[in-house]
Scaffold this active site. Sequence first.
Site, PDB file in Angstrom:
ATOM      1  N   ASP A 131     -68.448  41.366 -38.144  1.00 54.18           N
ATOM      2  CA  ASP A 131     -68.284  40.056 -38.006  1.00 54.18           C
ATOM      3  C   ASP A 131     -69.098  39.092 -38.216  1.00 54.18           C
ATOM      4  O   ASP A 131     -70.043  38.860 -37.955  1.00 54.18           O
ATOM      5  CB  ASP A 131     -67.728  39.802 -36.554  1.00 54.18           C
ATOM      6  CG  ASP A 131     -67.141  38.560 -36.090  1.00 54.18           C
ATOM      7  OD1 ASP A 131     -65.933  38.673 -35.991  1.00 54.18           O
ATOM      8  OD2 ASP A 131     -67.600  37.623 -35.913  1.00 54.18           O
ATOM      9  N   GLU A 171     -70.689  35.248 -39.159  1.00 57.59           N
ATOM     10  CA  GLU A 171     -70.760  33.934 -38.833  1.00 57.59           C
ATOM     11  C   GLU A 171     -71.460  33.084 -40.038  1.00 57.59           C
ATOM     12  O   GLU A 171     -72.136  33.762 -41.035  1.00 57.59           O
ATOM     13  CB  GLU A 171     -71.823  33.902 -37.645  1.00 57.59           C
ATOM     14  CG  GLU A 171     -71.328  34.400 -36.497  1.00 57.59           C
ATOM     15  CD  GLU A 171     -70.180  33.932 -35.875  1.00 57.59           C
ATOM     16  OE1 GLU A 171     -69.452  32.851 -36.243  1.00 57.59           O
ATOM     17  OE2 GLU A 171     -69.220  34.942 -35.512  1.00 57.59           O
ATOM     18  N   ASP A 209     -63.343  37.628 -43.411  1.00 64.76           N
ATOM     19  CA  ASP A 209     -64.761  38.135 -43.461  1.00 64.76           C
ATOM     20  C   ASP A 209     -64.891  38.724 -44.839  1.00 64.76           C
ATOM     21  O   ASP A 209     -65.631  38.455 -45.751  1.00 64.76           O
ATOM     22  CB  ASP A 209     -65.186  39.062 -42.377  1.00 64.76           C
ATOM     23  CG  ASP A 209     -65.285  38.740 -41.037  1.00 64.76           C
ATOM     24  OD1 ASP A 209     -66.156  38.134 -40.706  1.00 64.76           O
ATOM     25  OD2 ASP A 209     -64.000  38.538 -40.494  1.00 64.76           O
ATOM     26  N   HIS A 233     -67.844  33.622 -30.879  1.00 67.34           N
ATOM     27  CA  HIS A 233     -68.554  33.381 -32.191  1.00 67.34           C
ATOM     28  C   HIS A 233     -69.865  33.508 -32.415  1.00 67.34           C
ATOM     29  O   HIS A 233     -70.916  32.997 -33.288  1.00 67.34           O
ATOM     30  CB  HIS A 233     -68.484  31.760 -32.562  1.00 67.34           C
ATOM     31  CG  HIS A 233     -66.810  31.337 -32.324  1.00 67.34           C
ATOM     32  ND1 HIS A 233     -65.904  31.676 -33.385  1.00 67.34           N
ATOM     33  CD2 HIS A 233     -66.136  30.485 -31.602  1.00 67.34           C
ATOM     34  CE1 HIS A 233     -64.707  31.235 -33.039  1.00 67.34           C
ATOM     35  NE2 HIS A 233     -64.970  30.493 -31.958  1.00 67.34           N
ATOM     36  N   ASP A 278     -69.285  39.483 -31.134  1.00 64.99           N
ATOM     37  CA  ASP A 278     -68.105  39.668 -31.324  1.00 64.99           C
ATOM     38  C   ASP A 278     -67.531  41.132 -31.724  1.00 64.99           C
ATOM     39  O   ASP A 278     -66.644  41.724 -31.477  1.00 64.99           O
ATOM     40  CB  ASP A 278     -67.415  38.764 -32.566  1.00 64.99           C
ATOM     41  CG  ASP A 278     -67.176  37.263 -32.284  1.00 64.99           C
ATOM     42  OD1 ASP A 278     -67.303  37.155 -30.984  1.00 64.99           O
ATOM     43  OD2 ASP A 278     -67.224  36.267 -33.095  1.00 64.99           O
TER      44      ASP A 278
END
Length: 266
Positions: free
Chosen positions: A79, A81, A178, A236, A241
């Site tokens: 995941d 960011e 992603d 987030h 996550d």
Amino acid sequence: VSDAPGCSMIALLHTGAAKFPPNLLPRARQAVCSLLPAGVFKGYSSIVSRKLASHGFGASMAAMSSFPPQRYHYFLVLDFEATCDKPQIHPQEIIEFPILKLNGRTMEIESTFHMYVQPVVHPQLTPFCTELTGIIQGMVDGQPSLQQVLERVDEWMAKEGLLDPSVKSIFVTCGDWDLKVMLPGQCQYLGLPVADYFKQWINLKKAYSFAMGSWPKNGLLDMNKGLNLQHIGRPHSGIDDCKNIANIMKTLAHRGFIFKQTSKPF
């Protein structure tokens, strides 16, 4: 144990654990239980579990019989960011790169890769980005570039045995962004190749909708609510996550769900 057939069955299961296909072990266990008086098998369960572990099965009999075998040896939960603002900045750059290695037999986390990444096009994080992700400027300043992080991912994949052709693994993300948009887009902008193992994945939202019959509009929050799970960490945060994704996958697997690739071939 006074029951001769029961002794024979226990001996068979005990000495032949290595020969048993994993998908038949729960049936074998049930067969043994049906031949023995109530409670007798309990004393032998730890012995059989140790026997299985010595042959590389790893999980206990109880864990193995609680959900069907998956198609993959490992799930790689990911995941990202990325840099962001309102209105959105372009190009976005990955600033957190976490991966959890989830054992497909036990659905437990076996290893973690987690690095922050130095953005180069927009090196200064916006207040919106920090508020959303919890990532502050000091967490990305001086960190490796995306190219360097991708090299370390490859080293980690090799160390974990995930590059072995006989080992089946697949990435899992919450959505297609992603690996369909973010990583290939940034790699194209920087002139970097995308490793083949990033080109197929499982979209957890699709898997959840197949299993539960409803689409999780709010992503992880809806999936946790639908499964009566407590949300882990802060939304987030990439690594948090990932932990939520892993927990949801484990819960669905225990309900009998078999995970399949959802992405289309590149």
